[in-house]
Design a protein around this motif. Structure first.
Motif, PDB file in Angstrom:
ATOM      1  N   TYR A   1      -1.943  -0.499  -8.438  1.00 36.03           N
ATOM      2  CA  TYR A   1      -3.038  -0.610  -9.395  1.00 36.03           C
ATOM      3  C   TYR A   1      -4.213   0.297  -9.042  1.00 36.03           C
ATOM      4  O   TYR A   1      -4.397   0.694  -7.902  1.00 36.03           O
ATOM      5  CB  TYR A   1      -3.533  -2.061  -9.476  1.00 36.03           C
TER       6      TYR A   1
ATOM      7  N   LYS B   1      -7.222  -5.256 -10.562  1.00 32.71           N
ATOM      8  CA  LYS B   1      -6.804  -5.843  -9.284  1.00 32.71           C
ATOM      9  C   LYS B   1      -6.419  -7.312  -9.472  1.00 32.71           C
ATOM     10  O   LYS B   1      -5.405  -7.771  -8.929  1.00 32.71           O
ATOM     11  CB  LYS B   1      -7.912  -5.722  -8.244  1.00 32.71           C
ATOM     12  N   MET B   2      -7.203  -8.056 -10.254  1.00 31.54           N
ATOM     13  CA  MET B   2      -6.884  -9.464 -10.509  1.00 31.54           C
ATOM     14  C   MET B   2      -5.522  -9.603 -11.187  1.00 31.54           C
ATOM     15  O   MET B   2      -4.730 -10.476 -10.827  1.00 31.54           O
ATOM     16  CB  MET B   2      -7.973 -10.108 -11.367  1.00 31.54           C
TER      17      MET B   2
ATOM     18  N   ALA C   1      -3.066  -7.403 -11.098  1.00 33.39           N
ATOM     19  CA  ALA C   1      -2.058  -6.987 -10.113  1.00 33.39           C
ATOM     20  C   ALA C   1      -1.703  -8.140  -9.179  1.00 33.39           C
ATOM     21  O   ALA C   1      -0.528  -8.391  -8.900  1.00 33.39           O
ATOM     22  CB  ALA C   1      -2.567  -5.793  -9.307  1.00 33.39           C
ATOM     23  N   GLU C   2      -2.706  -8.848  -8.710  1.00 34.04           N
ATOM     24  CA  GLU C   2      -2.470  -9.972  -7.803  1.00 34.04           C
ATOM     25  C   GLU C   2      -1.715 -11.102  -8.498  1.00 34.04           C
ATOM     26  O   GLU C   2      -0.875 -11.764  -7.881  1.00 34.04           O
ATOM     27  CB  GLU C   2      -3.792 -10.449  -7.219  1.00 34.04           C
TER      28      GLU C   2
ATOM     29  N   ALA D   1       1.939  -9.862  -8.699  1.00 31.54           N
ATOM     30  CA  ALA D   1       2.550  -9.901  -7.361  1.00 31.54           C
ATOM     31  C   ALA D   1       2.793 -11.334  -6.913  1.00 31.54           C
ATOM     32  O   ALA D   1       3.825 -11.629  -6.300  1.00 31.54           O
ATOM     33  CB  ALA D   1       1.659  -9.172  -6.360  1.00 31.54           C
ATOM     34  N   GLY D   2       1.879 -12.226  -7.231  1.00 29.19           N
ATOM     35  CA  GLY D   2       2.025 -13.625  -6.840  1.00 29.19           C
ATOM     36  C   GLY D   2       3.180 -14.319  -7.537  1.00 29.19           C
ATOM     37  O   GLY D   2       3.748 -15.282  -7.005  1.00 29.19           O
TER      38      GLY D   2
ATOM     39  N   SER E   1       7.268  -8.983  -3.283  1.00 27.10           N
ATOM     40  CA  SER E   1       6.436  -7.898  -3.814  1.00 27.10           C
ATOM     41  C   SER E   1       5.558  -7.301  -2.728  1.00 27.10           C
ATOM     42  O   SER E   1       5.236  -7.957  -1.734  1.00 27.10           O
ATOM     43  CB  SER E   1       5.555  -8.404  -4.952  1.00 27.10           C
TER      44      SER E   1
ATOM     45  N   VAL F   1       1.874  -5.000  -2.726  1.00 29.28           N
ATOM     46  CA  VAL F   1       0.774  -4.586  -3.582  1.00 29.28           C
ATOM     47  C   VAL F   1       0.062  -3.407  -2.926  1.00 29.28           C
ATOM     48  O   VAL F   1      -0.222  -3.432  -1.729  1.00 29.28           O
ATOM     49  CB  VAL F   1      -0.233  -5.737  -3.798  1.00 29.28           C
TER      50      VAL F   1
ATOM     51  N   ARG G   1      -3.093  -0.274  -3.695  1.00 32.21           N
ATOM     52  CA  ARG G   1      -4.008   0.504  -4.525  1.00 32.21           C
ATOM     53  C   ARG G   1      -3.295   1.814  -4.807  1.00 32.21           C
ATOM     54  O   ARG G   1      -2.522   2.306  -3.985  1.00 32.21           O
ATOM     55  CB  ARG G   1      -5.321   0.764  -3.779  1.00 32.21           C
TER      56      ARG G   1
END
Length: 181
Positions: A8, A16-17, A19-20, A23-24, A29, A31, A33
């Motif tokens: 991301y 970012k939120m 993306a998390e 991934a969660g 996964s 993660v 940048r």
């Protein structure tokens, strides 16, 4: 379950939120940048790439990265101040796809509104009404965007994992059935 790379670019924290959240929801996964993403993504079954919009397309750093992504199954996710189903939001997915390297397959997309960078709002607040980024309608859209991504957006982002996993299973079943014929 597939192994996901979630990559991301984020200025305000919106992307970012998301993306998390993605991934969660994935069983496995990593993660990154976009600036720190590996060049070789062959260890991943699915590569989710998220970005904010600039000039109706992914931000400049992500655009450069997209050209390096090759032979990957890709899911795009984006955050922006536009309406989710607007022409601006939809065509930006196409522009992202245009910049992908060779051999990529786009599995799906996810987009949601997000808070707009305060510096950008300051620049745009005096834009004329005929400017797509000016006038009363734009100001109202900015107010709506300021509360996003919210819990519903993040839950929807997490659901993209299950949707893409199901899509891959269904595709494998179809191809296996087709091969038997």
């Amino acid at each position: 379950m597939s192994k996901w790379a979630v990559i991301y670019s984020s200025v305000t924290g919106n992307t970012k939120m998301v993306a998390e959240a993605i991934a969660g929801a994935a069983e496995e996964s990593d993660v990154f940048r976009v600036q720190e993403a590996p060049k070789d993504l062959s260890a991943y079954d699915i590569v989710a790439i998220g970005y904010w919009l600039r000039l109706g397309q992914p931000d400049p750093v992500t655009l450069t990265f997209l050209e390096q992504v090759e032979n990957a199954r890709v899911v795009f996710f984006q955050t922006h101040g536009a309406e989710v189903n607007s022409e601006h939001a939809i065509t930006s997915f196409a522009r992202a796809g245009y910049h992908l390297g060779k051999g990529c397959e786009i599995l799906g997309t996810f987009g949601c509104q997000g808070k707009i960078n305060p510096a950008m709002l300051e620049k745009r607040k005096n834009a004329p009404a005929d400017d797509p980024h000016g006038g009363a309608a734009a100001i109202e859209r900015w107010k709506r965007a300021a509360s996003h991504p919210d819990a519903a957006d993040l839950a929807a982002a997490a659901q993209i994992v299950a949707k893409m996993e199901r899509k891959l299973v269904m595709r494998e079943r179809y191809l296996a059935k087709k091969q038997k014929k």
